[in-house]
Design a protein around this motif. Structure first.
Motif, PDB file in Angstrom:
ATOM      1  N   GLY A  83       0.679  -1.487   0.240  1.00 24.89           N
ATOM      2  CA  GLY A  83       0.309   0.336  -0.238  1.00 24.89           C
ATOM      3  C   GLY A  83       0.691   1.286   0.002  1.00 24.89           C
ATOM      4  N   SER A  84       2.084   1.252   0.286  1.00 25.46           N
ATOM      5  CA  SER A  84       2.550   2.539   0.752  1.00 25.46           C
ATOM      6  C   SER A  84       3.797   2.414  -1.064  1.00 25.46           C
ATOM      7  CB  SER A  84       4.126   2.161   1.649  1.00 25.46           C
ATOM      8  OG  SER A  84       3.164   2.354   2.782  1.00 25.46           O
ATOM      9  N   ASP A  85       2.867   2.947  -2.129  1.00 24.87           N
ATOM     10  CA  ASP A  85       3.143   3.107  -3.491  1.00 24.87           C
ATOM     11  C   ASP A  85       3.571   5.039  -3.793  1.00 24.87           C
ATOM     12  OD1 ASP A  85       0.681   4.424  -2.988  1.00 24.87           O
ATOM     13  OD2 ASP A  85      -0.071   3.228  -4.315  1.00 24.87           O
ATOM     14  N   ALA A  86       3.336   5.365  -2.603  1.00 23.76           N
ATOM     15  CA  ALA A  86       3.245   7.021  -2.777  1.00 23.76           C
ATOM     16  C   ALA A  86       3.170   7.651  -4.107  1.00 23.76           C
ATOM     17  CB  ALA A  86       5.494   7.323  -3.019  1.00 23.76           C
ATOM     18  N   ALA A  87       1.610   7.017  -4.465  1.00 23.83           N
ATOM     19  CA  ALA A  87       1.000   7.267  -5.703  1.00 23.83           C
ATOM     20  C   ALA A  87       0.683   9.127  -4.738  1.00 23.83           C
ATOM     21  CB  ALA A  87       0.192   6.952  -6.400  1.00 23.83           C
ATOM     22  N   TRP A  88       0.233   9.986  -3.899  1.00 22.30           N
ATOM     23  CA  TRP A  88       0.172  10.677  -3.569  1.00 22.30           C
ATOM     24  C   TRP A  88       1.120  12.111  -3.694  1.00 22.30           C
ATOM     25  CZ3 TRP A  88       3.653  12.388  -0.771  1.00 22.30           C
ATOM     26  CH2 TRP A  88       4.301  11.268   0.061  1.00 22.30           C
ATOM     27  N   VAL A  89       2.400  11.796  -4.365  1.00 19.74           N
ATOM     28  CA  VAL A  89       3.569  12.573  -4.586  1.00 19.74           C
ATOM     29  C   VAL A  89       3.065  13.741  -5.121  1.00 19.74           C
ATOM     30  CG1 VAL A  89       5.774  12.992  -5.203  1.00 19.74           C
ATOM     31  CG2 VAL A  89       5.563  11.037  -3.426  1.00 19.74           C
ATOM     32  N   PRO A  90       2.494  13.081  -6.725  1.00 15.76           N
ATOM     33  CA  PRO A  90       1.783  14.050  -7.568  1.00 15.76           C
ATOM     34  C   PRO A  90       1.149  15.451  -6.757  1.00 15.76           C
ATOM     35  CG  PRO A  90       1.805  12.657  -8.136  1.00 15.76           C
ATOM     36  CD  PRO A  90       2.105  12.199  -7.282  1.00 15.76           C
ATOM     37  N   TRP A  91       0.423  14.525  -6.342  1.00 17.32           N
ATOM     38  CA  TRP A  91      -1.038  15.304  -6.303  1.00 17.32           C
ATOM     39  C   TRP A  91      -0.684  16.840  -4.882  1.00 17.32           C
ATOM     40  CZ3 TRP A  91      -3.620  10.588  -4.739  1.00 17.32           C
ATOM     41  CH2 TRP A  91      -3.745   9.720  -6.091  1.00 17.32           C
ATOM     42  N   LEU A  92       0.153  16.082  -4.029  1.00 18.26           N
ATOM     43  CA  LEU A  92       0.475  17.320  -2.769  1.00 18.26           C
ATOM     44  C   LEU A  92       1.636  18.315  -4.127  1.00 18.26           C
ATOM     45  CD1 LEU A  92       1.631  15.515   0.504  1.00 18.26           C
ATOM     46  CD2 LEU A  92      -0.799  16.771  -0.456  1.00 18.26           C
ATOM     47  N   HIS A  93       2.189  17.494  -4.475  1.00 25.23           N
ATOM     48  CA  HIS A  93       3.784  18.314  -5.582  1.00 25.23           C
ATOM     49  C   HIS A  93       3.020  19.719  -6.399  1.00 25.23           C
ATOM     50  CE1 HIS A  93       6.498  19.487  -8.407  1.00 25.23           C
ATOM     51  NE2 HIS A  93       7.737  19.392  -7.822  1.00 25.23           N
ATOM     52  N   ASP A  94       1.650  19.197  -7.018  1.00 27.32           N
ATOM     53  CA  ASP A  94       0.864  20.225  -7.993  1.00 27.32           C
ATOM     54  C   ASP A  94       0.093  20.956  -6.464  1.00 27.32           C
ATOM     55  OD1 ASP A  94       1.548  19.344  -9.615  1.00 27.32           O
ATOM     56  OD2 ASP A  94      -1.008  17.831 -10.396  1.00 27.32           O
ATOM     57  N   LYS A  95       0.530  21.253  -5.584  1.00 27.14           N
ATOM     58  CA  LYS A  95      -0.117  22.129  -5.112  1.00 27.14           C
ATOM     59  C   LYS A  95       0.845  22.830  -4.162  1.00 27.14           C
ATOM     60  CE  LYS A  95      -5.004  20.921  -3.956  1.00 27.14           C
ATOM     61  NZ  LYS A  95      -5.415  21.839  -4.980  1.00 27.14           N
ATOM     62  N   GLY A  96       2.128  22.668  -4.845  1.00 28.60           N
ATOM     63  CA  GLY A  96       3.242  23.388  -4.406  1.00 28.60           C
ATOM     64  C   GLY A  96       3.408  22.782  -3.112  1.00 28.60           C
TER      65      GLY A  96
END
Length: 403
Positions: A171-184
């Motif tokens: 489950g720890s696949d770091a898929a969340w990285v681009p979504w937070l990156h897009d928020k700066g």
């Protein structure tokens, strides 16, 4: 807190601990977990005996988190290893201190503790929803894929506890990285931590000794001098003693393009003693017998010396003794992050305030291995996940009370 709706994205130790804090405060808490079961990595880590925390003196314990020790200090102070043992006891899991100082459940597995914990959360009214995967931000809310289809939620506060990038199959696949990156949000690149390393073994050495443990050795790297054992793998080296050096060796490879782990194969004998004992062996004695009788080496230790010092059968006693006491293993690279026990990297600390809220995104909190910190194995990782989850939960109640 009555009437406050809180979402926790991620059902690992950090998320569940925050859920406990928020549930006790009276919030309406829902935990959304992408996988079919909660605490998957927690359960796998506990199959061979869960390192729930460590018993060393707390002043030393709180320094084990490398550059993040200061930032984690407040959370650790508020939920110490002793507090964790007491918390586990309340859930019916007694613990004991092993010979290494690591703290284990008496049952030597994680499942009874997790079952009792989930039962406590449900009794508080916490909703535990599985197969609910966060898919990013959408329409001023958070989008989730669920068994019933896509939904948008808009809670009063949200905690992200999605883990780092190691063991992605759990489950720890770091898929969340681009979504937070897009928020700066600044996110430092993920790197393997507590990992093995590749070594260019010969085919013959690999085929014969892959899986063999190298016991009772002393190792040296920029991380210091440590005693224990590690394992020869098909790819290189791995095991608890290697993991203890891994952060320093990984960073050295990143900076210099190479690194070496030095191994003392005979910690109980001085170099001078080895020279004398090797010199006493007759000229007609085979090299294997010279190593066994004069150096106390046989099996994988003798083979490792031959592998890394091909000229060893013709070497002088002085050269042999020096190699035995400080045998350099040249490392090529860390093993892939998917194999690592944990990861370094993640959300940079300057993005996170004292309540574990993202300063750029009020109402959005983070905890656990999403944050850029790392720690050695032995209970430190789990303790920090629990402590940051608890700290984030308390930070959320404080923020909600002010909102």
């Amino acid at each position: 807190m009555r009437g406050k709706n809180v979402a926790i994205i991620g059902g690992g130790p950090a998320g569940l601990m925050a859920a406990e804090v928020l549930g006790a405060a009276g919030c309406a808490v829902t935990v959304y977990e992408a996988m079919p079961t909660l605490g998957r990595k927690f359960l796998l880590a506990g199959k061979s005996g869960l390192n729930i925390t460590h018993s060393e003196v707390f002043e030393a314990f709180r320094t084990r988190f490398f550059a993040s020790s200061e930032r984690l200090g407040t959370a650790l102070d508020a939920f110490t290893p002793d507090d964790i043992r007491a918390w586990a006891s309340e859930l019916g899991t007694e613990t004991f201190v092993g010979s290494s100082g690591r703290v284990f459940p008496t049952a030597m597995k994680a499942s009874p503790l997790l079952r009792a914990w989930l039962a406590r959360l449900e009794a508080m009214g916490v909703r535990l929803l599985k197969r609910h995967r966060w898919m990013g931000f959408e329409a001023d809310g958070l989008a989730l894929e669920t068994p019933e289809g896509r939904i948008i939620i808009r809670p009063d506060a949200t905690l992200l506890a999605l883990g780092g990038a190691s063991w992605p199959r759990l489950g720890s696949d770091a898929a969340w990285v681009p979504w937070l990156h897009d928020k700066g949000i600044q996110i430092n690149p993920f790197k393997p931590s507590n990992c093995g390393f590749d070594v260019a073994w010969s085919d013959s050495f690999r085929e014969r000794f892959a899986g063999a443990p190298l016991k009772s050795v002393v190792t040296h790297s920029p991380a210091g001098t440590l005693q224990g054992e590690f394992v020869i793998s098909r790819h290189g080296i791995e095991g608890s003693l290697v993991y203890a050096h891994s952060a320093a060796l990984r960073d050295q490879i990143d900076n210099d393009g190479q690194a070496v782990l030095s191994v003392d194969l005979t910690p109980g004998r001085s170099e001078e003693r080895l020279v004398l004992d090797l010199t006493r062996q007759g000229g007609k004695t085979s090299f294997s017998n010279r190593l066994r009788k004069g150096g106390g080496l046989e099996g994988v230790k003798a083979a490792l010396l031959r592998e890394l010092l091909p000229e060893s059968p013709r070497a002088t006693p002085e050269t042999l003794a020096k190699a035995i006491k400080s045998l350099p293993i040249p490392l090529l690279r860390p093993r892939p992050i998917a194999e690592a026990i944990s990861s370094a990297g993640g959300i940079a600390w300057p993005e996170i305030d004292a309540r574990f809220m993202l300063a750029r995104m009020p109402g959005l909190f983070v905890a656990g291995e999403m944050i850029d910190w790392e720690a050695p194995t032995g209970g430190y990782l789990l303790t920090a996940c629990l402590a940051t989850g608890r700290a984030a939960g308390k930070g959320m109640t404080d923020w909600l009370s002010e909102a």
